[in-house]
Structures are given as structure tokens and as C-alpha cells.
Design a protein around this motif. Sequence first.
Motif, short mmCIF file in Angstrom:
data_model
loop_
_atom_site.label_atom_id
_atom_site.label_comp_id
_atom_site.label_asym_id
_atom_site.label_seq_id
_atom_site.Cartn_x
_atom_site.Cartn_y
_atom_site.Cartn_z
N GLN A 108 0.82 -1.22 0.00
CA GLN A 108 0.00 0.00 0.00
C GLN A 108 0.86 1.27 0.00
O GLN A 108 0.59 2.20 -0.75
N ILE A 109 1.90 1.29 0.85
CA ILE A 109 2.71 2.52 0.99
C ILE A 109 3.69 2.67 -0.17
O ILE A 109 3.84 3.76 -0.73
N ILE A 110 4.34 1.59 -0.56
CA ILE A 110 5.34 1.66 -1.65
C ILE A 110 4.65 1.63 -3.01
O ILE A 110 5.16 2.16 -3.99
N GLY A 111 3.52 0.92 -3.07
CA GLY A 111 2.79 0.81 -4.35
C GLY A 111 3.45 -0.15 -5.32
O GLY A 111 3.35 0.01 -6.54
N ALA A 112 4.16 -1.15 -4.78
CA ALA A 112 4.83 -2.13 -5.65
C ALA A 112 4.90 -3.48 -4.93
O ALA A 112 4.85 -3.54 -3.71
N GLU A 113 5.03 -4.53 -5.73
CA GLU A 113 5.23 -5.89 -5.19
C GLU A 113 6.67 -6.30 -5.49
O GLU A 113 7.29 -5.77 -6.41
N PRO A 114 7.19 -7.28 -4.74
CA PRO A 114 8.54 -7.75 -5.06
C PRO A 114 8.55 -8.51 -6.39
O PRO A 114 7.55 -9.13 -6.75
N HIS A 115 9.68 -8.43 -7.07
CA HIS A 115 9.88 -9.21 -8.29
C HIS A 115 10.06 -10.69 -7.91
O HIS A 115 9.55 -11.58 -8.57
N MET A 116 10.80 -10.90 -6.80
CA MET A 116 10.98 -12.27 -6.29
C MET A 116 11.27 -12.23 -4.79
O MET A 116 11.58 -11.17 -4.23
N VAL A 117 11.15 -13.40 -4.18
CA VAL A 117 11.32 -13.53 -2.73
C VAL A 117 12.26 -14.71 -2.47
O VAL A 117 11.99 -15.83 -2.91
N LEU A 118 13.37 -14.44 -1.76
CA LEU A 118 14.28 -15.52 -1.36
C LEU A 118 13.96 -15.92 0.06
O LEU A 118 13.81 -15.04 0.92
N PHE A 119 13.89 -17.21 0.31
CA PHE A 119 13.69 -17.69 1.69
C PHE A 119 14.86 -18.60 2.05
O PHE A 119 15.05 -19.65 1.44
N PHE A 120 15.66 -18.16 3.03
CA PHE A 120 16.79 -18.96 3.50
C PHE A 120 16.29 -19.94 4.55
O PHE A 120 15.97 -19.57 5.67
N ASP A 121 16.20 -21.20 4.13
CA ASP A 121 15.61 -22.26 4.94
C ASP A 121 16.70 -22.92 5.78
O ASP A 121 17.64 -23.51 5.22
N CYS A 122 16.61 -22.78 7.10
CA CYS A 122 17.67 -23.23 8.00
C CYS A 122 17.04 -23.88 9.23
O CYS A 122 16.10 -23.32 9.80
N PRO A 123 17.56 -25.06 9.67
CA PRO A 123 17.00 -25.69 10.87
C PRO A 123 17.16 -24.81 12.11
O PRO A 123 18.15 -24.09 12.25
N GLU A 124 16.19 -24.90 13.02
CA GLU A 124 16.18 -24.04 14.21
C GLU A 124 17.46 -24.16 15.03
O GLU A 124 18.03 -23.16 15.45
N GLU A 125 17.93 -25.41 15.27
CA GLU A 125 19.12 -25.55 16.13
C GLU A 125 20.35 -24.88 15.51
O GLU A 125 21.19 -24.32 16.21
N GLU A 126 20.43 -24.89 14.18
CA GLU A 126 21.55 -24.24 13.48
C GLU A 126 21.45 -22.71 13.64
O GLU A 126 22.45 -22.03 13.89
N MET A 127 20.23 -22.17 13.54
CA MET A 127 20.04 -20.71 13.69
C MET A 127 20.41 -20.27 15.10
O MET A 127 21.09 -19.26 15.27
N VAL A 128 19.97 -21.02 16.11
CA VAL A 128 20.28 -20.66 17.51
C VAL A 128 21.80 -20.65 17.71
O VAL A 128 22.37 -19.72 18.27
N LYS A 129 22.47 -21.71 17.21
CA LYS A 129 23.93 -21.83 17.34
C LYS A 129 24.64 -20.64 16.69
O LYS A 129 25.55 -20.04 17.26
N ARG A 130 24.20 -20.28 15.48
CA ARG A 130 24.83 -19.16 14.76
C ARG A 130 24.63 -17.83 15.49
O ARG A 130 25.55 -17.03 15.59
N VAL A 131 23.41 -17.58 15.96
CA VAL A 131 23.13 -16.29 16.62
C VAL A 131 23.95 -16.17 17.90
O VAL A 131 24.52 -15.12 18.18
N LEU A 132 24.04 -17.26 18.67
CA LEU A 132 24.81 -17.20 19.92
C LEU A 132 26.29 -17.02 19.65
O LEU A 132 26.99 -16.36 20.42
#
Length: 198
Positions: A108-132
Motif C-alpha cells: 500500500q505505501i510503496i505501491g509495488a510488489e517484489p519481483h521475487m522472494v528468497l527464503f533462507f531455509d535453515c533448521p532451528e538448532e543451526e540458527m540458535v547456534k549461529r546467533v549465539l
Amino acid sequence: MQEKDGICPKPLITFVLGGPGSGKGTQCGKIVETFGFKHLSAGDLLRREMVSDSEYGSMIMNTIGEGRIVPSEVTVKLILREMESSDNHKFLIDGFPRSQENRIAFEQIIGAEPHMVLFFDCPEEEMVKRVLSRNQGRIDDNINTIKNRLQVFESLNLPVIDYYAKKGKLYRINAVGTVDEIFEHVRPVFEACEHEAR
């Protein structure tokens, strides 16, 4: 998106999604380097605003400190401000939209949609380990807040991912491996996009 010769090119927008620690920020750096996009991290824009004396600063600080999501309109306005002041028309918007409400506000505010969407799919335990292990001294990097952020991500972000999958705009990237291995999954998506744009 500043005008060149009186012509303002249509923005080429890519949303980059993934949970905290999925490696999306690192991959955005490689995409910028290889394909010349302007990287806009919703989290970085919010953190920068948080330490400024703006009308939004303390509200953003309190909201992020509690592991909650900042109102959509605020984040979209920060993104729009950056897009309007850039001389690039290719944007990687990292960590946004995080909910259907974010997505609708953006459109609504930008008035545009994305051309594409990337989703980085990562297991939860790996994400917790990386963030810590990254320990960047961020106020939102302790174990309880990370777990809370992952729960919020799951409940709010998955409907957004499903929405773009149904529209045929979603590219699911396996986010396990070295930075270079993961980028080898990302590169063909952008090469195809560049080929399409010619």
C-alpha cells in the motif's frame, strides 16, 4: 530511485526472508557485490533509527527489547526513505515483510510488489547456534529472546512465505553449508533474473 534524464526506473525489489541466524545478511553482502543491488536491512534501519533522536527512536527500542515487531507503517516508511534517496533501482529488502500485515502495508505505501522472494531455509538448532556465536553485542541476541524471535518468525512469517510460493515468486534456498556453498544456490536465481531483464 532518483531520476536519470527525467526517467525514474521501476524498482526491482527482492525480499530476503529467513529466521535470525539463517545467514541472509551475509548472503545479501555477496549479492550486492556480484549483482549490484542496494541492500536495505529492515533490522539495521530500525537499529539506526533507535539510536537517533527521531520521533520513532525510543518506541523502536522498547519494542525490539521485548522481542516484539515494530509497527509495519514505521518500518515501511524507513525503507521508503532509503529507496527514494538511492540512485540504484535494484533493492534487496532483508528481513521484511515479517507478517501478512507488513506485506500489505508495504504494497500500500510503496505501491509495488517484489519481483521475487528468497527464503533462507535453515533448521532451528543451526540458527540458535549461529546467533549465539556471532555475539555482535546486539540487545536482541540472548537465548530467551532468540527462542522468542524464532517462535514469532514461525507464526508470522510462514504465511508470507506461503503467499509468495502460491504466486510463483518464492525461491527456497538451503541455508546449511559454507557461505560460498549457499551462494552457489543463490547465484542462479539472480543470473536468471538478469537474463530476464535484458
